[in-house]
Motif scaffolding. Sequence first.
Motif, PDB file in Angstrom:
ATOM      1  N   MET A   1      -8.248 -94.340 -91.786  1.00 57.54           N
ATOM      2  CA  MET A   1      -8.643 -95.089 -92.971  1.00 57.54           C
ATOM      3  C   MET A   1      -7.739 -96.308 -93.136  1.00 57.54           C
ATOM      4  O   MET A   1      -6.516 -96.200 -93.109  1.00 57.54           O
ATOM      5  CB  MET A   1      -8.540 -94.203 -94.214  1.00 57.54           C
ATOM      6  N   THR A   2      -8.355 -97.477 -93.285  1.00 57.22           N
ATOM      7  CA  THR A   2      -7.588 -98.698 -93.496  1.00 57.22           C
ATOM      8  C   THR A   2      -7.050 -98.739 -94.919  1.00 57.22           C
ATOM      9  O   THR A   2      -7.774 -98.461 -95.875  1.00 57.22           O
ATOM     10  CB  THR A   2      -8.466 -99.935 -93.239  1.00 57.22           C
ATOM     11  N   MET A   3      -5.785 -99.082 -95.055  1.00 49.53           N
ATOM     12  CA  MET A   3      -5.159 -99.133 -96.376  1.00 49.53           C
ATOM     13  C   MET A   3      -4.542-100.501 -96.630  1.00 49.53           C
ATOM     14  O   MET A   3      -4.126-101.198 -95.708  1.00 49.53           O
ATOM     15  CB  MET A   3      -4.059 -98.066 -96.487  1.00 49.53           C
ATOM     16  N   ARG A   4      -4.478-100.841 -97.899  1.00 49.64           N
ATOM     17  CA  ARG A   4      -3.692-101.987 -98.340  1.00 49.64           C
ATOM     18  C   ARG A   4      -2.369-101.420 -98.848  1.00 49.64           C
ATOM     19  O   ARG A   4      -2.328-100.736 -99.872  1.00 49.64           O
ATOM     20  CB  ARG A   4      -4.420-102.750 -99.437  1.00 49.64           C
ATOM     21  N   ILE A   5      -1.297-101.713 -98.104  1.00 53.24           N
ATOM     22  CA  ILE A   5       0.002-101.082 -98.368  1.00 53.24           C
ATOM     23  C   ILE A   5       0.965-102.102 -98.953  1.00 53.24           C
ATOM     24  O   ILE A   5       1.198-103.173 -98.377  1.00 53.24           O
ATOM     25  CB  ILE A   5       0.598-100.502 -97.066  1.00 53.24           C
ATOM     26  N   GLY A   6       1.519-101.766-100.111  1.00 50.01           N
ATOM     27  CA  GLY A   6       2.595-102.572-100.661  1.00 50.01           C
ATOM     28  C   GLY A   6       3.917-102.115-100.084  1.00 50.01           C
ATOM     29  O   GLY A   6       4.181-100.915 -99.980  1.00 50.01           O
ATOM     30  N   TYR A   7       4.756-103.070 -99.697  1.00 51.27           N
ATOM     31  CA  TYR A   7       6.038-102.749 -99.069  1.00 51.27           C
ATOM     32  C   TYR A   7       7.143-103.433 -99.853  1.00 51.27           C
ATOM     33  O   TYR A   7       7.161-104.661-100.005  1.00 51.27           O
ATOM     34  CB  TYR A   7       6.057-103.221 -97.616  1.00 51.27           C
ATOM     35  N   SER A   8       8.081-102.633-100.386  1.00 58.70           N
ATOM     36  CA  SER A   8       9.201-103.156-101.173  1.00 58.70           C
ATOM     37  C   SER A   8      10.480-103.058-100.361  1.00 58.70           C
ATOM     38  O   SER A   8      10.851-101.977 -99.899  1.00 58.70           O
ATOM     39  CB  SER A   8       9.333-102.352-102.476  1.00 58.70           C
ATOM     40  N   MET A   9      11.156-104.193-100.205  1.00 64.54           N
ATOM     41  CA  MET A   9      12.378-104.221 -99.399  1.00 64.54           C
ATOM     42  C   MET A   9      13.354-105.202-100.016  1.00 64.54           C
ATOM     43  O   MET A   9      12.965-106.170-100.674  1.00 64.54           O
ATOM     44  CB  MET A   9      12.066-104.658 -97.978  1.00 64.54           C
ATOM     45  N   TRP A  10      14.617-104.981 -99.814  1.00 60.29           N
ATOM     46  CA  TRP A  10      15.645-105.966-100.115  1.00 60.29           C
ATOM     47  C   TRP A  10      16.200-106.385 -98.767  1.00 60.29           C
ATOM     48  O   TRP A  10      16.971-105.669 -98.142  1.00 60.29           O
ATOM     49  CB  TRP A  10      16.744-105.374-100.989  1.00 60.29           C
ATOM     50  N   GLY A  11      15.755-107.539 -98.302  1.00 57.19           N
ATOM     51  CA  GLY A  11      16.203-107.939 -96.973  1.00 57.19           C
ATOM     52  C   GLY A  11      15.318-109.014 -96.393  1.00 57.19           C
ATOM     53  O   GLY A  11      14.582-109.710 -97.099  1.00 57.19           O
ATOM     54  N   PHE A  12      15.366-109.119 -95.076  1.00 57.39           N
ATOM     55  CA  PHE A  12      14.751-110.227 -94.359  1.00 57.39           C
ATOM     56  C   PHE A  12      13.848-109.713 -93.244  1.00 57.39           C
ATOM     57  O   PHE A  12      14.031-108.611 -92.726  1.00 57.39           O
ATOM     58  CB  PHE A  12      15.836-111.121 -93.748  1.00 57.39           C
ATOM     59  N   LEU A  13      12.901-110.557 -92.875  1.00 51.65           N
ATOM     60  CA  LEU A  13      12.118-110.329 -91.663  1.00 51.65           C
ATOM     61  C   LEU A  13      12.711-111.104 -90.489  1.00 51.65           C
ATOM     62  O   LEU A  13      12.579-110.687 -89.345  1.00 51.65           O
ATOM     63  CB  LEU A  13      10.665-110.746 -91.885  1.00 51.65           C
ATOM     64  N   GLY A  14      13.337-112.221 -90.782  1.00 54.57           N
ATOM     65  CA  GLY A  14      13.999-113.023 -89.755  1.00 54.57           C
ATOM     66  C   GLY A  14      15.499-112.776 -89.751  1.00 54.57           C
ATOM     67  O   GLY A  14      15.980-111.772 -90.287  1.00 54.57           O
ATOM     68  N   PRO A  15      16.274-113.698 -89.163  1.00 56.94           N
ATOM     69  CA  PRO A  15      17.728-113.506 -89.054  1.00 56.94           C
ATOM     70  C   PRO A  15      18.451-113.466 -90.388  1.00 56.94           C
ATOM     71  O   PRO A  15      19.540-112.909 -90.490  1.00 56.94           O
ATOM     72  CB  PRO A  15      18.178-114.719 -88.219  1.00 56.94           C
ATOM     73  N   GLU A  38      -2.258-101.188 -86.625  1.00 53.14           N
ATOM     74  CA  GLU A  38      -3.028 -99.974 -86.907  1.00 53.14           C
ATOM     75  C   GLU A  38      -4.205-100.254 -87.837  1.00 53.14           C
ATOM     76  O   GLU A  38      -4.957 -99.343 -88.196  1.00 53.14           O
ATOM     77  CB  GLU A  38      -2.119 -98.905 -87.522  1.00 53.14           C
ATOM     78  N   GLY A  39      -4.356-101.515 -88.259  1.00 55.20           N
ATOM     79  CA  GLY A  39      -5.503-101.903 -89.068  1.00 55.20           C
ATOM     80  C   GLY A  39      -5.248-102.029 -90.555  1.00 55.20           C
ATOM     81  O   GLY A  39      -6.185-102.269 -91.324  1.00 55.20           O
ATOM     82  N   HIS A  40      -3.977-101.914 -90.971  1.00 48.78           N
ATOM     83  CA  HIS A  40      -3.672-101.935 -92.397  1.00 48.78           C
ATOM     84  C   HIS A  40      -3.228-103.326 -92.844  1.00 48.78           C
ATOM     85  O   HIS A  40      -2.735-104.128 -92.052  1.00 48.78           O
ATOM     86  CB  HIS A  40      -2.590-100.908 -92.715  1.00 48.78           C
ATOM     87  N   GLN A  41      -3.411-103.612 -94.131  1.00 51.90           N
ATOM     88  CA  GLN A  41      -2.939-104.853 -94.730  1.00 51.90           C
ATOM     89  C   GLN A  41      -1.605-104.596 -95.432  1.00 51.90           C
ATOM     90  O   GLN A  41      -1.455-103.599 -96.116  1.00 51.90           O
ATOM     91  CB  GLN A  41      -3.944-105.380 -95.751  1.00 51.90           C
ATOM     92  N   ILE A  42      -0.675-105.529 -95.276  1.00 46.40           N
ATOM     93  CA  ILE A  42       0.655-105.374 -95.853  1.00 46.40           C
ATOM     94  C   ILE A  42       0.884-106.463 -96.899  1.00 46.40           C
ATOM     95  O   ILE A  42       0.637-107.651 -96.646  1.00 46.40           O
ATOM     96  CB  ILE A  42       1.751-105.466 -94.775  1.00 46.40           C
ATOM     97  N   VAL A  43       1.347-106.054 -98.074  1.00 47.88           N
ATOM     98  CA  VAL A  43       1.755-106.993 -99.121  1.00 47.88           C
ATOM     99  C   VAL A  43       3.225-106.725 -99.425  1.00 47.88           C
ATOM    100  O   VAL A  43       3.600-105.585 -99.753  1.00 47.88           O
ATOM    101  CB  VAL A  43       0.920-106.811-100.409  1.00 47.88           C
ATOM    102  N   LEU A  44       4.064-107.749 -99.310  1.00 44.75           N
ATOM    103  CA  LEU A  44       5.494-107.609 -99.556  1.00 44.75           C
ATOM    104  C   LEU A  44       5.762-107.859-101.036  1.00 44.75           C
ATOM    105  O   LEU A  44       5.386-108.904-101.574  1.00 44.75           O
ATOM    106  CB  LEU A  44       6.271-108.590 -98.682  1.00 44.75           C
ATOM    107  N   LEU A  45       6.412-106.912-101.690  1.00 45.56           N
ATOM    108  CA  LEU A  45       6.455-106.875-103.145  1.00 45.56           C
ATOM    109  C   LEU A  45       7.757-107.354-103.767  1.00 45.56           C
ATOM    110  O   LEU A  45       7.871-107.425-104.987  1.00 45.56           O
ATOM    111  CB  LEU A  45       6.165-105.443-103.619  1.00 45.56           C
ATOM    112  N   GLN A  46       8.739-107.675-102.956  1.00 48.05           N
ATOM    113  CA  GLN A  46       9.984-108.247-103.472  1.00 48.05           C
ATOM    114  C   GLN A  46      10.004-109.750-103.191  1.00 48.05           C
ATOM    115  O   GLN A  46       9.111-110.290-102.544  1.00 48.05           O
ATOM    116  CB  GLN A  46      11.195-107.563-102.835  1.00 48.05           C
ATOM    117  N   ARG A  47      11.038-110.416-103.661  1.00 46.55           N
ATOM    118  CA  ARG A  47      11.139-111.867-103.480  1.00 46.55           C
ATOM    119  C   ARG A  47      11.256-112.217-102.005  1.00 46.55           C
ATOM    120  O   ARG A  47      11.771-111.433-101.198  1.00 46.55           O
ATOM    121  CB  ARG A  47      12.328-112.431-104.270  1.00 46.55           C
TER     122      ARG A  47
END
Length: 342
Positions: A1-15, A38-47
């Motif tokens: 099942m495809t999901m829209r997933i909210g992801y909360s992190m304090w940090g970076f995707l790059g360096p 895997e077919g899911h949508q990701i929304v990043l929820l922190q700044r």
Amino acid sequence: MTMRIGYSMWGFLGPGVIDTSDNSRAYRRALLDRFTAEGHQIVLLQRNRDLLEAGLDLTSTYRWESIYFPDLDALILEWRWPTERNLLHGFTRDTEVHRQAELLDWYTRERATPTLIWDLHRQLSADDPLRVLPNVAVGETTPLATPGARWLACPVPDQLLDIADTQRLARKVRELPLAYVGNQHGGDLDEHFERFFSPAAELVQHQVAGNWPKAEAWPHVEFVGPIAFGEVERMYCRSLATVLLQPERLWRVGHLSSRWWEALLAGCIPLAPIEMRGADVYLPRDLHVTDGQDVIDRLAWLRSLAGTREHADLLTACFARLEPFRCSLVARQALSMLEAVS
């Protein structure tokens, strides 16, 4: 099942920036990309710290939503907790801890959204009421997880493991016999540092990178200060070995951050204090050490192997320990944990 997933992190995707202890940069982007694969949508929820602090614009690839509450099918939180740093900021509403609390209230409690709390630093209290909510799963980066939680390992990006060449890594000239990358963390590491690293540092060339504001007890140790994230791999590439130092609350449960496999993938062999629970999960017995003298002896042994076939074979044996930690496997486990509380 495809999901829209909210992801909360304090940090970076790059360096990111130098003044941060965000070890998850080593794998976070790879993990999010696996969810997308895997077919899911990701929304990043922190700044968007990549853009606001590091000047790296990834908005064409990833979506950030740090103020509002988009429709979600599931929520993943890299668990944050009150620290001296955000206490000094007075818990203003734009801090990561406040935003996390808002996300938990809006999604987890009010809407019973399936939620995965990833307790990367083992800071979620064992009696926290969140643990017993039927829509909440808790993952910990330790094989000895808190009752009710599951082991959700620190993932190794598949692409890095796939291109690793133990023969090439063994042939590389390494001018530093010993290195360590990590912060002092208020003195939590001092006991391990004194027992395992300091004695060897008196005898071999070495360097310690990170924030060590109270290092007066070790005038013989070469502290080089904080280094940029991109410099971590280069330091490991120059080094023959490192020691896996941990606060007591973490080594008692076998917790390791990405520093373990970051070193290995650069060909720098980690030595694990034998008292660390689950050490066999991470490294062969030949790389377990009992004290500072044992570190000195293992370094002499490793220096005698440097560049040989035996050196490459040892790296190969270590790399075999990385296979269960592949990012693709960890991502699927995280998804299965969310599905179990849906």
